[in-house]
Design a protein around this motif. Structure first.
Motif, short mmCIF file in Angstrom:
data_model
loop_
_atom_site.label_atom_id
_atom_site.label_comp_id
_atom_site.label_asym_id
_atom_site.label_seq_id
_atom_site.Cartn_x
_atom_site.Cartn_y
_atom_site.Cartn_z
N UNK A 1 37.88 52.21 -18.42
CA UNK A 1 39.09 52.52 -17.51
C UNK A 1 39.98 51.51 -17.95
N UNK A 2 41.45 51.60 -18.46
CA UNK A 2 42.24 50.58 -18.97
C UNK A 2 43.17 50.64 -17.61
N UNK A 3 43.32 49.32 -17.12
CA UNK A 3 44.29 48.97 -16.00
C UNK A 3 45.64 48.60 -16.22
N UNK B 1 40.71 51.75 -5.81
CA UNK B 1 39.93 52.65 -5.41
C UNK B 1 38.87 52.99 -6.51
N UNK B 2 39.46 52.79 -7.76
CA UNK B 2 38.25 52.88 -8.88
C UNK B 2 37.18 51.66 -8.59
N UNK B 3 37.34 50.47 -8.33
CA UNK B 3 36.71 49.62 -8.13
C UNK B 3 35.74 49.93 -6.88
N UNK B 4 36.04 50.51 -5.63
CA UNK B 4 35.40 50.91 -4.72
C UNK B 4 34.52 51.92 -5.22
N UNK B 5 34.76 52.96 -5.91
CA UNK B 5 34.18 54.27 -6.22
C UNK B 5 32.93 53.58 -7.01
N UNK B 6 33.11 52.71 -8.12
CA UNK B 6 32.05 52.11 -8.72
C UNK B 6 31.21 51.21 -8.14
N UNK C 1 25.09 54.13 -17.85
CA UNK C 1 25.71 54.58 -16.58
C UNK C 1 27.11 55.22 -16.89
N UNK C 2 27.50 55.38 -18.10
CA UNK C 2 28.72 55.47 -18.66
C UNK C 2 29.01 57.16 -18.31
N UNK C 3 28.12 57.94 -18.52
CA UNK C 3 28.41 59.58 -18.34
C UNK C 3 28.62 59.55 -16.73
N UNK C 4 27.64 59.03 -16.21
CA UNK C 4 27.93 59.13 -14.40
C UNK C 4 29.14 58.54 -14.11
N UNK D 1 32.45 60.51 -12.31
CA UNK D 1 33.08 60.19 -11.13
C UNK D 1 34.36 59.95 -11.06
N UNK D 2 34.83 59.21 -12.26
CA UNK D 2 36.17 58.78 -12.45
C UNK D 2 37.02 59.95 -12.61
N UNK D 3 36.37 61.07 -13.27
CA UNK D 3 37.29 62.28 -13.64
C UNK D 3 37.49 63.19 -12.17
N UNK D 4 36.50 63.20 -11.54
CA UNK D 4 36.75 63.90 -10.23
C UNK D 4 37.81 62.84 -9.28
N UNK D 5 37.60 61.45 -9.35
CA UNK D 5 38.50 60.83 -8.55
C UNK D 5 40.00 61.14 -9.03
N UNK D 6 40.09 61.11 -10.23
CA UNK D 6 41.76 61.29 -10.81
C UNK D 6 41.98 62.79 -10.54
N UNK D 7 41.27 63.91 -10.47
CA UNK D 7 41.74 65.01 -10.19
C UNK D 7 42.03 65.22 -8.89
#
Length: 121
Positions: free
Chosen positions: A6-8, A18-23, A52-55, A59-65
């Protein structure tokens, strides 16, 4: 080998948190890099374990949606109340900055065009 997740760059602080917390919540090990003083690096979150990349990507895709839906709902609510940001509101909020930018644009155009004007006349 590390893998970019994920680029910041230009990401709001709340989204980055949120992304850090999700991970963290999902036990995904990551590290961050910044672009450095001269901005030649990459502001990003990287995965140290490529397995762990695919997982993490799912997760990131769901969060972004979900974030997209939330942001669209927030904007629709602002628009319904007449508080949505518009160009006219931005100009009214900072009229001196707007005029300074217009003057700078006209000045740069004049400097660029005047030599050709006199060369061909």
């Amino acid at each position: 080998m590390a893998r970019l997740l994920f680029r910041l760059t230009h990401v709001p602080d709340d989204e980055a948190m949120d992304v850090r917390q999700l991970l963290d919540d999902n036990g995904i090990h990551y590290y961050e890099t910044d672009a450095g003083r001269w901005r030649v690096g990459v502001d990003a979150i990287w995965l140290s374990d490529e397995a762990q990349y695919e997982h993490a990507k799912a997760l990131l895709g769901e969060y972004q949606q979900q974030r997209t839906k939330d942001q669209q709902a927030t904007y629709a609510e602002l628009e319904a109340r007449g508080e949505a940001p518009t160009l006219a509101k931005k100009i009214a909020a900072h009229p001196i900055r707007f005029m300074a930018q217009v003057i700078a644009i006209v000045f740069i155009l004049a400097i660029s065009i005047v030599p050709f004007w006199y060369a061909f006349s």
